[in-house]
Write a protein that holds these residues in place. Sequence first.
Motif, PDB file in Angstrom:
ATOM      1  N   ASP A 287       0.855  -1.183   0.000  1.00  0.00           N
ATOM      2  CA  ASP A 287       0.000   0.000   0.000  1.00  0.00           C
ATOM      3  C   ASP A 287       0.896   1.240   0.000  1.00  0.00           C
ATOM      4  O   ASP A 287       2.088   1.176   0.339  1.00  0.00           O
ATOM      5  CB  ASP A 287      -0.915   0.008   1.235  1.00  0.00           C
TER       6      ASP A 287
ATOM      7  N   GLU B 162       0.770   5.882   0.461  1.00  0.00           N
ATOM      8  CA  GLU B 162      -0.007   7.000   0.991  1.00  0.00           C
ATOM      9  C   GLU B 162       0.817   8.275   0.924  1.00  0.00           C
ATOM     10  O   GLU B 162       2.040   8.247   1.059  1.00  0.00           O
ATOM     11  CB  GLU B 162      -0.390   6.703   2.446  1.00  0.00           C
TER      12      GLU B 162
ATOM     13  N   GLY C 262      -1.586  -3.429  10.024  1.00  0.00           N
ATOM     14  CA  GLY C 262      -2.470  -2.832   9.035  1.00  0.00           C
ATOM     15  C   GLY C 262      -3.164  -3.831   8.140  1.00  0.00           C
ATOM     16  O   GLY C 262      -3.967  -3.449   7.280  1.00  0.00           O
TER      17      GLY C 262
ATOM     18  N   ASN D 288      -3.620  -1.764   4.968  1.00  0.00           N
ATOM     19  CA  ASN D 288      -3.859  -0.340   5.143  1.00  0.00           C
ATOM     20  C   ASN D 288      -2.590   0.254   5.746  1.00  0.00           C
ATOM     21  O   ASN D 288      -2.272   0.019   6.910  1.00  0.00           O
ATOM     22  CB  ASN D 288      -5.051  -0.100   6.071  1.00  0.00           C
TER      23      ASN D 288
END
Length: 448
Positions: A369, A371, A415, A427
């Motif tokens: 992931d 971000e 996560g 996540n």
Amino acid sequence: MFLRSTRWAASVLALGMSAAIAIAQPPTAPMKAPPASDGLIAPPSVYPQEGVNYSFEDGGNFYDELDLSPQFRFQADWVYYTRENQAKSLPVIAGDESFTTKSADFNYDSGYRLTLGFMNDDFEFEGSYFELNGLGASNVGTLTNAVVFDGQSGFGAASQATRDTFGAVPNFLESNTFFAPINAASNFAVAPNREDTELEFLDSGAQYSVKYDSTLQDFDFNLKGRRQSGRLLRFGIGYRNIQFNESGSVALRGAFNTIDNDPIVLDPSNGLSDAALQDNVTGGGLTLASTGTGFQQASQLFFASSSRANNQLNGVQATMDALFLENEYIQIGGYAKAGVYHNRARGSVSEIYQNFENPQSSYSRSFSDSENRIAFAGNLGLTATVLLRDNLRLFGGYELMYLSGVALAPEQNAGISTSLANVTALNLQSHGEAFFHGGRVGIEILFP
């Protein structure tokens, strides 16, 4: 390795050349006033003033003699850093022998910082590069008690006779520890591959290892006030790029065994079936990566989880340099810099579950992931400088560095979650903190 050696070689060569230039320059001879025709000393107007902003008198100090004309400054630091382990990771196992990746302490490791500055009039423009590799933590050990895959609830549901066979209370794998798919597979309740009618576990004496490594690269440009006598505080502003990368791993190995929950009704499984390990509804949700299937009793099992986190920070910062004490021989000062940055964070988790006995079954799963978020970085330090010559100085000090809003490798396992649509994903956990500190020594050369 080759690039790192090349950078070190270039740094040593540049330092040697600069030191040679500095030492080769003779001290500037004091300027004598030409006598006037009548035998009197010529008035001050006949002295050249170009490049000199301050005059030296009996009440002055060392910096009053310095030429404030354009000048370059080269600085090379050797740093010796460690880091506090502040990761908030899941427990590897539950029970009396529970441990996490935070139980591993970081060692000290050396790095370097190179700085080149140009000073003109009242300002200085500087650029610096800092690199620290190989900063790591590790922890290995042997568990005294068994590790039950079914969790504490599954162990408690077993008969008293079954529990008594373990002697001491065992450790457990749970849905909120590392290697959660094994806990789910051990509680698989779908016929004909039911695993909830027996306890699966690693015998006492299972071995574990924890590793945690970090690398740090820091590059910045700053425009600040020039160092001058009597200037106690100098302020500046600049751009900064920080690349902070981490890797972590946890491994567990031991002899696999099973025992029936109810000794009267024998369970024919005596292992973990392929269906229980692969089922993505109530089982482990793993993917078979080999030809063999399932885990058989009396085999050696190896579980490993590897996680990575990458952070790239870009932003502006404010700087401050302070001078507490100065004389002809020594200076004592401090510095601080802090800023708010955009962090492009990425993370991944890969797990492998291996049977070392025939058939050598292997299962795996992996997630990733990314971000974009806001991060903070700040440095604070103290420095003592010894003035060897007008253009050659030796210094040492201590420095603190703090990062906030970054992804840490050990925190990524927490996560991993499964949605209502039965989709398991990562996540990214990017609210971590990192605190570095250590000493530094180096040399500074001014030229011409």
